[in-house]
Scaffold this active site. Structure first.
Site, PDB file in Angstrom:
ATOM      1  N   HIS A   1       1.077   5.028   6.782  1.00  0.00           N
ATOM      2  CA  HIS A   1       0.861   5.672   5.513  1.00  0.00           C
ATOM      3  C   HIS A   1       0.862   7.189   5.773  1.00  0.00           C
ATOM      4  O   HIS A   1       0.783   7.745   6.678  1.00  0.00           O
ATOM      5  CB  HIS A   1      -0.916   5.304   5.103  1.00  0.00           C
ATOM      6  CG  HIS A   1      -0.774   3.752   4.970  1.00  0.00           C
ATOM      7  ND1 HIS A   1      -1.234   2.828   5.978  1.00  0.00           N
ATOM      8  CD2 HIS A   1      -0.473   2.804   3.802  1.00  0.00           C
ATOM      9  CE1 HIS A   1      -1.245   1.740   5.382  1.00  0.00           C
ATOM     10  NE2 HIS A   1      -0.897   1.639   4.304  1.00  0.00           N
TER      11      HIS A   1
ATOM     12  N   SER B   1       0.674  -1.084  -0.140  1.00  0.00           N
ATOM     13  CA  SER B   1      -0.099   0.010  -0.019  1.00  0.00           C
ATOM     14  C   SER B   1       0.863   1.520  -0.069  1.00  0.00           C
ATOM     15  O   SER B   1       0.430   2.383  -0.655  1.00  0.00           O
ATOM     16  CB  SER B   1      -1.027   0.119   1.137  1.00  0.00           C
ATOM     17  OG  SER B   1      -0.255  -0.072   2.400  1.00  0.00           O
TER      18      SER B   1
ATOM     19  N   ASP C   1      -3.130   6.079  12.271  1.00  0.00           N
ATOM     20  CA  ASP C   1      -2.216   5.277  11.253  1.00  0.00           C
ATOM     21  C   ASP C   1      -0.794   6.160  11.326  1.00  0.00           C
ATOM     22  O   ASP C   1      -0.786   7.276  10.495  1.00  0.00           O
ATOM     23  CB  ASP C   1      -2.986   5.214   9.970  1.00  0.00           C
ATOM     24  CG  ASP C   1      -2.341   4.599   9.035  1.00  0.00           C
ATOM     25  OD1 ASP C   1      -1.112   4.421   9.118  1.00  0.00           O
ATOM     26  OD2 ASP C   1      -3.000   4.268   7.661  1.00  0.00           O
TER      27      ASP C   1
END
Length: 417
Positions: free
Chosen positions: A396, A149, A393
């Protein structure tokens, strides 16, 4: 007749070095050798050893797509972040291709400073990203990002950087399983992303449902994914984060269809080495260095422990709006024994591979993560809502933001290697 060599005692006397000092120096040397790996992690020498395998053309040889050469002696990966009022390079609302997991402003992030920083190498300047040049170069060609990702975030950043000059109706984005394809129709060009977090076949290959705790990778299986990569002209690989489950890793010797699976447990760095070698063998067999270019994006750091930069012992990237200003900062996610594998394996490759060393520059950017400002995969509990640190998070990155700089570096090394 030659005089006999002086004894060590004589050398000590001649150099006015006492036996006690000699013993101390010997002890320091021993400790440095024994713990040198850990010291290099903490004192910032993370990728010094990797410079020899930066993709540099042989004398008289021109790499594919190059239009010029970088300034001699300039390391674009060594530099500092400077404030730039002309940033960001695009607005979040202007790019409809950003996944809701990365649209921080849409999900309530109140500050925008993280969008305004520009990377300034110490010894030169990066060339300005030129969307027209990139698309003209990709005319009738394919560019592909392969990995996890984080590589998907870099892929989306690249799409956002070029899509604005393409008229409406002349561009599209289609996802089919592991493959997502952005098409610039007038250019007959594609920018693609292929989900393969280990590059090899694994039990994490489902591009949608892939949160697997007991990870398993099949040995010698790169062609399972690699068959989808053939014909690509510019390839950008990454694989790192999914390997970091501990000191050991599960490797499948047979196939996933086997009723009784033959699984061996190996050191993580050995499993990673297997993947790197498989990748290089695939590249050598399927890509022509005179016509194609291969890049590998280094580890993307996380910021899970605020105490490491002098913050709260229980904190992380949540509510962080400033960068880390220690030039030698390196977090505990440093796994040099694994990263050393890259240097070891790549150095033996005769195929020119360009390392995009984004690790150190990204380590400073605790301010640039999505944190809590993203679409959540599942509804948050009352306990989570009461403690945002628990669901922030810190892996990311918001777009626009840091990953646009990764692509500026890719642009620089593609056209000015």
């Amino acid at each position: 007749m030659k005089a006999p060599p002086p004894s060590s005692a004589a050398l000590l006397r001649r150099g006015r070095l006492s036996p006690y000092l000699f013993t101390l120096l010997a002890f320091i040397l021993f400790v440095t050798i024994l713990y040198g790996e850990d010291f290099s992690c903490f004192f910032g020498g993370q990728f010094e050893d990797y410079r020899p395998y930066r993709s540099e053309q042989k004398k008289g040889e021109k790499l594919a797509f190059a239009v010029g050469e970088a300034d001699g002696g300039c390391d674009v990966f060594s530099g500092r972040w400077v404030w730039d009022e002309h940033r960001p390079l695009y607005e979040e609302a202007e790019c409809p291709y950003i996944q809701p997991q990365l649209t921080c402003r849409e999900h309530g992030r109140p500050d925008t400073d993280y969008q305004h920083w520009r990377w300034q190498p110490h010894a030169c300047s990066l060339p300005s990203f030129n969307a027209t040049l990139m698309l003209e170069t990709l005319r009738d060609k394919r560019m592909m990002f392969v990995g996890d990702s984080l590589n998907r975030g870099q892929f989306v950043s690249m799409v956002c950087l070029v899509h604005k000059i393409i008229p409406d109706g002349q561009k599209s984005m289609i996802t089919n399983g592991s493959l997502t394809v952005f098409t610039a129709k007038d250019y007959n060009a594609t920018i693609e992303f292929y989900w393969a977090p280990f590059l090899l076949e694994s039990n994490s290959d489902n591009a949608i449902v892939h949160r697997v705790s007991d990870r398993l990778v099949r040995k010698g299986s790169i062609n399972k994914h690699g068959n989808h990569w053939k014909g690509v002209d510019i390839m950008v690989f990454n694989t790192y984060l999914w390997w970091m489950t501990g000191l050991r890793f599960n490797i499948l010797q047979g196939t996933f269809a086997d009723k009784d699976k033959d699984v061996v447990v190996v050191r993580t760095e050995d499993a990673y080495r297997m993947a790197m070698k498989s990748m290089l063998r695939w590249i050598k067999k399927n890509m022509d260095p005179k016509k194609t270019r291969v890049f590998f994006t280094s580890m993307s750091p996380t910021h899970e422990k605020a105490v490491e930069w002098g913050g709260d012992e229980k904190g992380n990237c949540y509510n962080q709006t400033d960068m880390i200003d220690d030039a030698n900062y390196w977090g505990s996610d440093c796994r040099k024994n694994v990263m050393d594998v890259i240097g070891e394996v790549f150095r033996k490759s005769r195929y020119p591979i360009t390392l995009l060393n984004i690790t150190q520059m990204s380590s400073y950017r605790k301010d640039a993560h999505t944190s809590v400002y993203k679409k959540q995969w599942s509804p948050l509990t009352a306990e989570q809502l009461a403690d945002p640190v628990s669901y922030a998070d810190c892996t990311h990155w918001c777009l626009p933001g840091l990953q646009d700089t990764w692509n500026e570096l890719l642009f620089a090394k593609l056209f000015y290697p």
